[in-house]
Design a protein around this motif. Sequence first.
Motif, PDB file in Angstrom:
ATOM      1  N   VAL A 165       0.858  -1.168   0.161  1.00  0.00           N
ATOM      2  CA  VAL A 165       0.006  -0.004  -0.029  1.00  0.00           C
ATOM      3  C   VAL A 165       0.816   1.085   0.148  1.00  0.00           C
ATOM      4  CG1 VAL A 165      -1.917   1.214   1.646  1.00  0.00           C
ATOM      5  CG2 VAL A 165      -1.857  -1.112   1.129  1.00  0.00           C
ATOM      6  N   LYS A 166       1.957   1.268   0.913  1.00  0.00           N
ATOM      7  CA  LYS A 166       2.852   2.421   0.860  1.00  0.00           C
ATOM      8  C   LYS A 166       3.331   2.585  -0.463  1.00  0.00           C
ATOM      9  CE  LYS A 166       7.095   4.017   3.238  1.00  0.00           C
ATOM     10  NZ  LYS A 166       7.960   3.711   4.193  1.00  0.00           N
ATOM     11  N   ARG A 167       3.967   1.794  -1.020  1.00  0.00           N
ATOM     12  CA  ARG A 167       4.719   1.820  -2.383  1.00  0.00           C
ATOM     13  C   ARG A 167       3.629   2.357  -3.381  1.00  0.00           C
ATOM     14  NH1 ARG A 167       9.902   3.126  -2.148  1.00  0.00           N
ATOM     15  NH2 ARG A 167      11.001   1.493  -1.296  1.00  0.00           N
ATOM     16  N   THR A 168       2.507   1.813  -3.513  1.00  0.00           N
ATOM     17  CA  THR A 168       1.479   2.126  -4.552  1.00  0.00           C
ATOM     18  C   THR A 168       0.736   3.538  -4.334  1.00  0.00           C
ATOM     19  OG1 THR A 168       0.498  -0.172  -4.515  1.00  0.00           O
ATOM     20  CG2 THR A 168      -0.792   1.475  -5.426  1.00  0.00           C
ATOM     21  N   VAL A 169       0.722   3.869  -3.015  1.00  0.00           N
ATOM     22  CA  VAL A 169       0.414   5.466  -2.578  1.00  0.00           C
ATOM     23  C   VAL A 169       1.560   6.476  -3.150  1.00  0.00           C
ATOM     24  CG1 VAL A 169       0.097   7.195  -0.835  1.00  0.00           C
ATOM     25  CG2 VAL A 169      -1.130   4.831  -0.871  1.00  0.00           C
ATOM     26  N   GLN A 170       3.048   5.934  -2.891  1.00  0.00           N
ATOM     27  CA  GLN A 170       4.006   6.709  -3.598  1.00  0.00           C
ATOM     28  C   GLN A 170       4.001   6.865  -4.861  1.00  0.00           C
ATOM     29  OE1 GLN A 170       7.280   5.044  -1.638  1.00  0.00           O
ATOM     30  NE2 GLN A 170       7.179   5.927   0.199  1.00  0.00           N
ATOM     31  N   ALA A 171       3.670   5.858  -5.288  1.00  0.00           N
ATOM     32  CA  ALA A 171       3.697   5.849  -6.970  1.00  0.00           C
ATOM     33  C   ALA A 171       2.412   6.709  -7.624  1.00  0.00           C
ATOM     34  CB  ALA A 171       3.555   4.405  -7.554  1.00  0.00           C
ATOM     35  N   LEU A 172       1.404   6.792  -6.981  1.00  0.00           N
ATOM     36  CA  LEU A 172       0.133   7.561  -7.554  1.00  0.00           C
ATOM     37  C   LEU A 172       0.421   8.901  -7.287  1.00  0.00           C
ATOM     38  CD1 LEU A 172      -2.829   5.340  -6.183  1.00  0.00           C
ATOM     39  CD2 LEU A 172      -1.981   5.403  -8.441  1.00  0.00           C
ATOM     40  N   ILE A 173       1.102   9.312  -5.984  1.00  0.00           N
ATOM     41  CA  ILE A 173       1.472  10.852  -5.637  1.00  0.00           C
ATOM     42  C   ILE A 173       2.397  11.502  -6.547  1.00  0.00           C
ATOM     43  CG2 ILE A 173       2.430  11.975  -3.700  1.00  0.00           C
ATOM     44  CD1 ILE A 173       1.264  10.427  -1.822  1.00  0.00           C
ATOM     45  N   THR A 174       3.423  10.490  -6.935  1.00  0.00           N
ATOM     46  CA  THR A 174       4.367  10.786  -7.920  1.00  0.00           C
ATOM     47  C   THR A 174       3.952  11.164  -9.399  1.00  0.00           C
ATOM     48  OG1 THR A 174       6.080   9.588  -6.960  1.00  0.00           O
ATOM     49  CG2 THR A 174       6.640  10.295  -8.912  1.00  0.00           C
ATOM     50  N   LEU A 175       3.006  10.120  -9.667  1.00  0.00           N
ATOM     51  CA  LEU A 175       2.311  10.467 -10.993  1.00  0.00           C
ATOM     52  C   LEU A 175       1.643  11.799 -11.071  1.00  0.00           C
ATOM     53  CD1 LEU A 175       1.258   9.533 -13.958  1.00  0.00           C
ATOM     54  CD2 LEU A 175      -0.577   8.263 -12.466  1.00  0.00           C
ATOM     55  N   LEU A 176       0.788  11.887  -9.808  1.00  0.00           N
ATOM     56  CA  LEU A 176      -0.008  13.273  -9.483  1.00  0.00           C
ATOM     57  C   LEU A 176       1.026  14.485  -9.843  1.00  0.00           C
ATOM     58  CD1 LEU A 176      -2.875  14.713  -9.278  1.00  0.00           C
ATOM     59  CD2 LEU A 176      -2.309  14.451  -6.629  1.00  0.00           C
ATOM     60  N   PHE A 177       2.059  14.274  -9.116  1.00  0.00           N
ATOM     61  CA  PHE A 177       2.921  15.405  -9.097  1.00  0.00           C
ATOM     62  C   PHE A 177       3.596  15.760 -10.526  1.00  0.00           C
ATOM     63  CE2 PHE A 177       7.185  17.007  -8.585  1.00  0.00           C
ATOM     64  CZ  PHE A 177       7.091  18.269  -7.711  1.00  0.00           C
ATOM     65  N   VAL A 178       3.985  14.755 -11.086  1.00  0.00           N
ATOM     66  CA  VAL A 178       4.347  14.876 -12.606  1.00  0.00           C
ATOM     67  C   VAL A 178       3.198  15.382 -13.481  1.00  0.00           C
ATOM     68  CG1 VAL A 178       5.291  13.578 -14.423  1.00  0.00           C
ATOM     69  CG2 VAL A 178       6.229  12.980 -12.258  1.00  0.00           C
ATOM     70  N   VAL A 179       1.943  14.908 -13.411  1.00  0.00           N
ATOM     71  CA  VAL A 179       1.135  15.257 -14.160  1.00  0.00           C
ATOM     72  C   VAL A 179       0.828  17.091 -14.048  1.00  0.00           C
ATOM     73  CG1 VAL A 179      -1.231  15.229 -14.779  1.00  0.00           C
ATOM     74  CG2 VAL A 179      -0.005  13.131 -14.660  1.00  0.00           C
ATOM     75  N   THR A 180       0.679  17.044 -12.790  1.00  0.00           N
ATOM     76  CA  THR A 180       0.523  18.651 -12.326  1.00  0.00           C
ATOM     77  C   THR A 180       1.846  19.597 -12.684  1.00  0.00           C
ATOM     78  OG1 THR A 180      -0.686  18.047 -10.362  1.00  0.00           O
ATOM     79  CG2 THR A 180       0.270  20.227 -10.504  1.00  0.00           C
ATOM     80  N   ILE A 181       2.835  19.333 -12.944  1.00  0.00           N
ATOM     81  CA  ILE A 181       3.976  20.035 -13.327  1.00  0.00           C
ATOM     82  C   ILE A 181       4.067  20.068 -14.554  1.00  0.00           C
ATOM     83  CG2 ILE A 181       6.436  20.127 -13.533  1.00  0.00           C
ATOM     84  CD1 ILE A 181       5.508  20.981 -10.878  1.00  0.00           C
ATOM     85  N   SER A 182       3.811  19.078 -15.662  1.00  0.00           N
ATOM     86  CA  SER A 182       3.872  19.073 -16.829  1.00  0.00           C
ATOM     87  C   SER A 182       2.824  19.851 -17.548  1.00  0.00           C
ATOM     88  CB  SER A 182       3.720  17.663 -17.528  1.00  0.00           C
ATOM     89  OG  SER A 182       2.429  16.941 -16.902  1.00  0.00           O
ATOM     90  N   PHE A 183       1.385  19.760 -16.692  1.00  0.00           N
ATOM     91  CA  PHE A 183       0.170  20.443 -17.393  1.00  0.00           C
ATOM     92  C   PHE A 183       0.618  22.198 -17.337  1.00  0.00           C
ATOM     93  CE2 PHE A 183      -3.217  23.241 -16.316  1.00  0.00           C
ATOM     94  CZ  PHE A 183      -4.291  22.939 -17.294  1.00  0.00           C
ATOM     95  N   PHE A 184       1.226  22.521 -16.056  1.00  0.00           N
ATOM     96  CA  PHE A 184       1.524  24.085 -15.857  1.00  0.00           C
ATOM     97  C   PHE A 184       2.792  24.218 -16.976  1.00  0.00           C
ATOM     98  CE2 PHE A 184      -0.991  23.317 -11.990  1.00  0.00           C
ATOM     99  CZ  PHE A 184      -1.733  24.546 -12.022  1.00  0.00           C
TER     100      PHE A 184
END
Length: 339
Positions: free
Chosen positions: A5-24
């Motif tokens: 669960v910890k690793r999966t949540v970390q991957a999802l947070i990383t994905l959200l962060f990358v998508v946010t940065i790339s969008f802006f």
Amino acid sequence: MQYVVKRTVQALITLLFVVTISFFLYRLLPGGPVEAMQQQLVQEAMADGGQVNVQRINQMVAVRTGIRPDEPLYQQYLGYMESVVLHQDFGTSIWKNEPVFELLFTAMPWSVFISIYGLLLGFGVNVLLGAVMAYHEGGRFDRAMSVVATITSSVPYYVVAILLLAFLAFEAGLFPTGGRYNPATTPGFNLPFMASVVYHAILPIATGFVVGFGTQALAMRGNSVRVLGEEYIRVAQLRGLGEFRIATRYVTRNAILPLYTSLMVGISSIFSSSIIMEQLYSYPGVGWYTFGALEHRDYPLLMGVFLFFTIVTLLGVLVADLTYGLIDPRANTGDTESY
């Protein structure tokens, strides 16, 4: 379970962060996706002799990109995330005038086909070659293959692709110069079509094989030499175990462990290298569409491709994290991590 669960949540947070940065970043670049499409639609309207309707153009931009240019930036971001997460709507390609998701969904299996086979073939050969080099440490075979591995690992993949095309495709005529299959065949589960697919994929797969060749062989050699010096290898020899069993159960199994993570992460590097490789071979995969999107400033398609590469990389790292404990019982996958 807590580790998973910890690793999966970390991957999802990383994905959200990358998508946010790339969008802006895409939105704040001069001539971003909205501005580029607005200019294109205005030019089309003026070429047809009609009047420029700003509201109508903004509506068309919103449909194609999933971004409403008349809204504040944070609302555009929320709308884009809603379209991507809930509806899998990445917008419409400016270049192809087709939904981005459908383009990538159609091209992805072809990129996976040539990339994964090239990667696995190279990994298997490298592991075997590195182990043999270690067993003949200091001999002629070891010295000769060390030189070959060093040279091949230093040659860029696109140079290999150009050489293969020049000599095997154009000069010798042994392989096709481009395409995914022969247009004369009927796509489907039939022998002529599948044979044509394999025939057209030989050179791209060979290029992917050369990309990973050399570096992993040298790494496997170094790991095998280190394992051969361990005490448990001497104990196994004193017990009278056969050389084949020692090589497979003791040496190779332990020497290959450090290469496992690099194999999973290497999937993403193979996909990224396909951008130029697929262009050289005229092989319409994800890399081919990426290059076309760059040429045509197709921001919706570029954003979709960037998400694809990000997801592939995160999945590779996540799978490596979750399965390393299965192949190496010494690794601790509990609340703490072992390095």
